[in-house]
Scaffold this motif. Structure first.
Motif, PDB file in Angstrom:
ATOM      1  N   GLU A 196       0.820  -1.214   0.000  1.00  0.00           N
ATOM      2  CA  GLU A 196       0.000   0.000   0.000  1.00  0.00           C
ATOM      3  C   GLU A 196       0.852   1.262   0.000  1.00  0.00           C
ATOM      4  O   GLU A 196       0.462   2.278  -0.570  1.00  0.00           O
ATOM      5  CB  GLU A 196      -0.934  -0.003   1.204  1.00  0.00           C
ATOM      6  N   PHE A 197       2.015   1.183   0.642  1.00  0.00           N
ATOM      7  CA  PHE A 197       2.876   2.366   0.702  1.00  0.00           C
ATOM      8  C   PHE A 197       3.979   2.339  -0.358  1.00  0.00           C
ATOM      9  O   PHE A 197       4.838   3.216  -0.377  1.00  0.00           O
ATOM     10  CB  PHE A 197       3.476   2.508   2.101  1.00  0.00           C
ATOM     11  N   GLY A 198       3.941   1.340  -1.226  1.00  0.00           N
ATOM     12  CA  GLY A 198       4.897   1.282  -2.322  1.00  0.00           C
ATOM     13  C   GLY A 198       6.325   1.057  -1.882  1.00  0.00           C
ATOM     14  O   GLY A 198       7.265   1.419  -2.598  1.00  0.00           O
ATOM     15  N   VAL A 199       6.511   0.447  -0.705  1.00  0.00           N
ATOM     16  CA  VAL A 199       7.864   0.231  -0.186  1.00  0.00           C
ATOM     17  C   VAL A 199       8.470  -1.035  -0.775  1.00  0.00           C
ATOM     18  O   VAL A 199       9.597  -1.030  -1.260  1.00  0.00           O
ATOM     19  CB  VAL A 199       7.838   0.165   1.355  1.00  0.00           C
ATOM     20  N   LEU A 200       7.733  -2.133  -0.719  1.00  0.00           N
ATOM     21  CA  LEU A 200       8.169  -3.407  -1.282  1.00  0.00           C
ATOM     22  C   LEU A 200       6.952  -4.159  -1.803  1.00  0.00           C
ATOM     23  O   LEU A 200       5.901  -4.179  -1.150  1.00  0.00           O
ATOM     24  CB  LEU A 200       8.884  -4.261  -0.226  1.00  0.00           C
ATOM     25  N   SER A 201       7.091  -4.788  -2.959  1.00  0.00           N
ATOM     26  CA  SER A 201       6.012  -5.595  -3.508  1.00  0.00           C
ATOM     27  C   SER A 201       6.072  -7.001  -2.907  1.00  0.00           C
ATOM     28  O   SER A 201       7.068  -7.388  -2.290  1.00  0.00           O
ATOM     29  CB  SER A 201       6.139  -5.687  -5.029  1.00  0.00           C
ATOM     30  N   LYS A 202       5.011  -7.747  -3.107  1.00  0.00           N
ATOM     31  CA  LYS A 202       4.997  -9.125  -2.625  1.00  0.00           C
ATOM     32  C   LYS A 202       6.141  -9.922  -3.253  1.00  0.00           C
ATOM     33  O   LYS A 202       6.807 -10.721  -2.565  1.00  0.00           O
ATOM     34  CB  LYS A 202       3.653  -9.789  -2.947  1.00  0.00           C
ATOM     35  N   LYS A 203       6.389  -9.689  -4.531  1.00  0.00           N
ATOM     36  CA  LYS A 203       7.479 -10.387  -5.220  1.00  0.00           C
ATOM     37  C   LYS A 203       8.824 -10.056  -4.577  1.00  0.00           C
ATOM     38  O   LYS A 203       9.670 -10.943  -4.371  1.00  0.00           O
ATOM     39  CB  LYS A 203       7.484 -10.006  -6.697  1.00  0.00           C
ATOM     40  N   GLU A 204       9.037  -8.784  -4.260  1.00  0.00           N
ATOM     41  CA  GLU A 204      10.288  -8.377  -3.630  1.00  0.00           C
ATOM     42  C   GLU A 204      10.414  -8.969  -2.231  1.00  0.00           C
ATOM     43  O   GLU A 204      11.505  -9.392  -1.821  1.00  0.00           O
ATOM     44  CB  GLU A 204      10.370  -6.851  -3.561  1.00  0.00           C
ATOM     45  N   LEU A 205       9.311  -9.010  -1.490  1.00  0.00           N
ATOM     46  CA  LEU A 205       9.337  -9.582  -0.143  1.00  0.00           C
ATOM     47  C   LEU A 205       9.652 -11.073  -0.179  1.00  0.00           C
ATOM     48  O   LEU A 205      10.450 -11.575   0.624  1.00  0.00           O
ATOM     49  CB  LEU A 205       7.997  -9.344   0.559  1.00  0.00           C
ATOM     50  N   GLU A 206       9.038 -11.765  -1.098  1.00  0.00           N
ATOM     51  CA  GLU A 206       9.308 -13.202  -1.223  1.00  0.00           C
ATOM     52  C   GLU A 206      10.771 -13.442  -1.596  1.00  0.00           C
ATOM     53  O   GLU A 206      11.414 -14.358  -1.062  1.00  0.00           O
ATOM     54  CB  GLU A 206       8.382 -13.812  -2.275  1.00  0.00           C
ATOM     55  N   ALA A 207      11.282 -12.619  -2.488  1.00  0.00           N
ATOM     56  CA  ALA A 207      12.674 -12.770  -2.910  1.00  0.00           C
ATOM     57  C   ALA A 207      13.625 -12.485  -1.750  1.00  0.00           C
ATOM     58  O   ALA A 207      14.617 -13.202  -1.548  1.00  0.00           O
ATOM     59  CB  ALA A 207      12.972 -11.825  -4.074  1.00  0.00           C
TER      60      ALA A 207
END
Length: 729
Positions: free
Chosen positions: A576-587
């Motif tokens: 929501e805040f554009g900090v990290l996407s789900k893809k980036e978090l998973e990576a």
């Protein structure tokens, strides 16, 4: 091998401090000497270019690429005057350290010669190979392209003959591969959310800045002794070693007289740090022997993070110059204090500090309470995630020990602030709020003492304590990149502030008085986040049980704690805040699990090697010596006398046999446990296997090795002991 240890110990006694050449100028005169700061920007850039660049830095204006060439020209001129021949994009990949690729200021001149050149294109962007940096599967080995992009909010600096340009690092497809990119997004998020809430009280506020003051703890050991300990060299910590008879139990090292050699190191470090614009202010002995601390004046968070990463690199370089090795591992020695990096965090505007109290008006005091409570709301909602942000294989050794906060996030506020929040919670809004014509807002609350900063006691067991005008996040580890914790903290606070404003605005839209709406919503949040408040002893077993009742995250397994990044609430907040996407978090979690496994894997390999190639041979050699002695005694004396005379040696022989057998069997089991874990393809499950099966086995074996150290002849023991490592001569 035995003689080597004595040689390096003897050499340590001979070490004399290096003479440090102190600049003739006062520190204020050479501060930021090697930094392209505003003064140098003003000198080397055209006026219109300078103003545009300052607008980018101060107000977040979009960087106009049309000025890049002019900025690069000015930087190049300054660099030439300082003997610089190369430049590099300096970034912070997910390795936890920094990275740099140096390029010379040369290009073909088209006539068979060379010219020196540095264009705006080279300043703004480069394409380093991204395939060999951790990416968690975002980039394959054959997909090598990545981009580093200039961060103009952090000033360019010079190291030796190289112009260092702070940058973000992203993949060809746009995902962040570093710490700086999501940190900048998190800082933007908290700026927007906090500024909106500030406008309830101060309509003229233009922006909110997140500030950070870190306290860097570290150990120093003699370089020769360090080199004689393969575990220190390869893992950053001692994997074995019995307690020294004297360590920190006399409390005589903390704030004690700084050893002469260390003083020379500190002086040299400070001079070089100040020249790089790092505002080092404090230095002192820490609690454990050979442990020290350096701390700067607080700065804007992005700059503070860059300065901490730069200082850690500088520490290693300067330490070697002075015959030391700097240890940043959170727990390099068992049985004594480990090293943290307390992160003192606050928010400020162009008009003042938001967490500072008391104010001169009722509105100021209400503002203070709002920002305190909404910070606590962010911490409460994401307490597990905040713990995950500071958890590593190395910091796991420190958390929960007697000198460090427990692996449960809670917040200590002090009795005065606690009483203030209780008053808000229990009082009716009509009692708290009275609008009376021109008298304005009146809050029926106890006066906040003028010396609140001193009246808030310290609680060393609290991971997140309020200390007057800031929160001190004490759980951050000494070798960590502060950005990891700051990304989570600033985003969580931004979410809490935004949610608070939405609820207040909804009530105002229905015609409710603004201050009444603020106080009512504030009261609700005080009740909701109450479980995160804890004023007692965080080390007690009672607190662990109580924390579980409160619903706080009590997980202690490092690989499982990382799972908090993938909780639905965490993903929702970051996206929501554009900090990290789900893809980036998973990576990133893939990187975290893989990094954890590799660190334990390396430790296990080194541990097995030392056990079988140092400890067992030494012990069996000593055992053979004792056996020969026993046989000689029987050759000389009658059996009855010989039995008495050899009783002690026989006991030692038996103990060595028992313990070495346990060690040999344990190492074999350790190797098998690694083999089983290595067959697991899922990085998450592999990390859990290493945590559950490999780490405990190392602890079991170490117990017997440390016991053997006490009984084996000192002249045979090959590894420098704690009593030698921990006291600088």
């Amino acid at each position: 091998m035995a003689n080597l240890r004595f040689e390096v110990v003897a050499e340590a006694f001979k070490k004399k401090p290096l003479e440090v050449i102190t600049p003739i100028e006062r520190p204020s005169e050479y501060f930021a000497k090697n930094v392209f700061n505003r003064a140098k920007m003003y000198k080397y850039l055209p006026r219109d270019v300078y103003e545009k660049l300052i607008d980018v830095i101060d107000n977040g204006a979009r960087l106009d690429r049309s000025i890049a060439n002019a900025v690069a020209k000015g930087m190049k001129q300054w660099a030439d005057e300082n003997g610089v021949t190369h430049y590099t994009h300096w970034f912070q990949p997910l390795t936890g350290g920094t990275a740099e690729k140096h390029d010379a200021f040369i290009e073909h001149d088209g006539k068979g010669g060379m010219i020196e050149d540095f264009s705006g294109k080279l300043l703004v962007q480069q394409e380093p190979d991204a395939s060999s940096f951790p990416s968690g599967g975002i980039r394959s080995t054959f997909e090598a392209r990545g981009y580093s992009a200039w961060d103009p909010t952090s000033p360019v600096f010079i190291i030796d003959d190289t112009l260092c340009i702070p940058t973000i690092f992203i993949s060809y497809t746009g995902e962040a591969l570093d710490y700086k990119a999501p940190l900048l997004r998190a800082l933007h998020a908290v700026n927007v959310a906090a500024t909106d809430v500030c406008h309830y009280f101060y309509p003229d506020v233009k922006k909110v800045v997140s500030n950070l003051g870190w306290e860097q703890e570290y150990f120093l050991v003699d370089e020769g002794l360090y080199s004689a300990r393969p575990d220190l060299v390869l893992t950053g910590r001692t994997l074995m070693g019995h307690d020294s008879a004297k360590n920190q139990q006399m409390d005589d090292h903390y704030f004690g007289t700084i050893p002469e050699r260390v003083q020379a190191f500190m002086k040299d470090l400070e001079i070089q740090a100040l020249e790089l614009g790092i505002p080092c202010k404090t230095r002192h002995n820490e609690v454990a022997p050979n442990q020290f601390e350096v701390a700067p004046i607080y700065e804007e968070t992005n700059l503070a993070v860059d300065h901490n990463m730069l200082l850690m690199s500088l520490m290693h370089k300067v330490a070697r110059k002075h015959g030391f090795r700097a240890l940043l591992h959170e727990k390099p020695f068992a049985g004594i204090n480990g090293s943290g990096k307390h992160n003192n965090w606050s928010l400020s505007t162009d008009t003042g500090i938001l967490l500072h109290g008391p104010g001169k008006t009722a509105e100021d005091n209400l503002r203070f309470v709002v920002f305190i409570v909404e910070t606590l709301m962010g911490i409460y909602k994401h307490n597990g995630l905040l713990k995950a942000s500071i958890m590593t294989a190395s910091n796991a050794h420190r958390l929960g020990a007697n000198e460090a906060p427990p692996a449960i996030i809670s917040s200590f506020l002090g009795h005065q602030l606690t009483d203030l929040l209780k008053h808000f919670e229990k009082s009716d809004s009509k009692d708290l709020l009275n609008m009376a014509g021109k008298q304005g807002l009146k809050l029926d609350i106890p006066e906040i003492p003028e010396l609140l900063i001193d009246n808030t006691d310290r609680n060393r067991t609290s991971p997140f304590a309020f200390t007057g005008n800031r929160f001190e996040f004490r759980a951050v580890g000494s070798e960590a990149n502060c950005a990891s914790a700051m990304i989570v903290l600033n985003t969580a606070v931004a979410e809490a502030l935004e949610d608070f404003k939405k609820r207040v605005d909804a009530r105002i839209a229905k015609g409710e008085d603004k201050m009444s709406a603020i106080i009512d919503e504030l009261r609700k949040d005080i009740v909701v986040c109450k479980p995160i408040h804890f004023e007692g002893n965080g080390y007690s077993d009672e607190w662990v049980a109580e924390a579980k009742k409160r619903g706080l995250d009590c997980e202690t397994s490092c690989p499982k704690i990382f799972e908090r990044y993938l909780d639905p609430d965490s993903i929702k907040m970051f996206e929501e805040f554009g900090v990290l996407s789900k893809k980036e978090l998973e990576a990133r979690n893939e990187v975290k699990w893989e990094t954890y496994t590799k660190r334990i894997q390396i430790e296990a390999r080194v541990f097995g090697d030392l056990s079988m190639n140092h400890i067992i041979p030494v012990c069996t050699h000593y055992q053979s010596q004792l056996a020969k002695n026993v046989q000689s005694v029987y050759d000389i004396f009658n059996k009855e006398e010989a039995d008495k005379l050899t009783k002690r040696n026989k006991k030692i022989i038996e103990e060595i046999a028992e313990r070495t057998q346990i060690i040999e069997t344990g190492v074999e089991e350790l190797v098998n446990a690694r083999k089983v874990a290595n067959k697991i393809t899922d990085e998450h499950q592999k990390a859990i296997a290493y945590h559950d099966t490999v780490v405990p086995k190392m602890d079991e074996i170490r117990y017997h090795i440390d016991k053997l150290e006490l009984i084996v002849s000192d002249e045979l023991w090959t590894l420098p002991k704690y009593r030698e490592l921990l006291f600088i001569r």
